[in-house]
Design an enzyme around this catalytic site. Sequence first.
Site, PDB file in Angstrom:
ATOM      1  N   CYS A 295      -9.986 135.031  31.809  1.00  0.00           N
ATOM      2  CA  CYS A 295     -11.143 135.153  30.939  1.00  0.00           C
ATOM      3  C   CYS A 295     -11.916 136.332  31.475  1.00  0.00           C
ATOM      4  O   CYS A 295     -12.094 136.456  32.701  1.00  0.00           O
ATOM      5  CB  CYS A 295     -11.991 133.882  30.956  1.00  0.00           C
TER       6      CYS A 295
ATOM      7  N   THR B  26     -11.320 140.544  25.424  1.00  0.00           N
ATOM      8  CA  THR B  26     -11.362 139.098  25.592  1.00  0.00           C
ATOM      9  C   THR B  26      -9.933 138.603  25.688  1.00  0.00           C
ATOM     10  O   THR B  26      -9.042 139.160  25.043  1.00  0.00           O
ATOM     11  CB  THR B  26     -12.070 138.419  24.405  1.00  0.00           C
TER      12      THR B  26
END
Length: 241
Positions: free
Chosen positions: A196, A83
Site C-alpha cells: 500500500c 496506488t
Amino acid sequence: MKTIGLIGGMSWESTQTYYRLINQQVKARLGGLHSARLVLYSVDFAEIEALQHRGDWAATVQILAAAAMSLEAAGADFLVLCTNTMHKVAPQLEQAVAIPLLHIADATANELHRQGVIRVGLLGTRFTMEQAFYRERLEAQGIKVLIPDAAQRERVHAVIYDELCCGEIRADSKAAYLEIVDSLAGQGAQGVILGCTEIGLLIQAYDTDVPLFDTTAIHAEQAVEAALATKFDFATPHRLT
C-alpha cells in the site's frame, strides 16, 4: 524525457511522495536543474474509498478512466497509478487509453527478481491482500506470496484507512506492523512487500532486519527508468533494458 502521467490522490499523502521521489531521481540522473516532465490528476479519495467498501468497482473505473484519458490528452506518454489497491481495475484503464500503464505489481516483481526473492510477505489493504488481482500477478512471475492471518489483516487495513491516509502516524500501529512483518518472516518470507503506498510512511527499512520492499519507492524509480530510457517494454514483466 517522456512525460509521466500520475493518477494520484489515493491518498494524497502518498502521492506527494511519488512526486518528490520522481523529481529527486531525475535530478540525480541528469544533474543541474533537471526535474521530471509529468502531469498529475488527483482524485477525491473520499469518493473512491466509499465505492471500494461498497464493492462498486465499476464506478471506480469510470472515475479513473476519465483521469487516464485526461492525462493522455494532456500529453502523458505513459500512466502511473499511484496506488496498489486500484490496480484491481488496471485492465479497464489500459483499455480506456492508447498509452501504456506501468503496473505496480510488475515493477515490484522486477525488484524482487533483481534481489533473488521468490517467497515474500504482502501487507496492504484487505482488497490487495485477500483478492486475486495482485497476488496472482506476482505468482505468475514465480513469486510465492504469504499474507497475514485474518486478525492481522484487519489491523493492517484499519491503520491504512483510519490513520495513514489521514496523515496520522502512531507508535502503537508501527509496533503492530513490525510484529506482523516478523510473523511473516517466521513463516519463511524472504522479505515483505509494503503493498500500500501509504505504509512506507509508517515503517522503513531501518526499523527491521527483514527486507522491506516499498512499492511507492519501487514504482517511482521504475517510472523514472521508463521516462529516461530510449526503449522500455511495458508489456513484459521483468523488463528493464
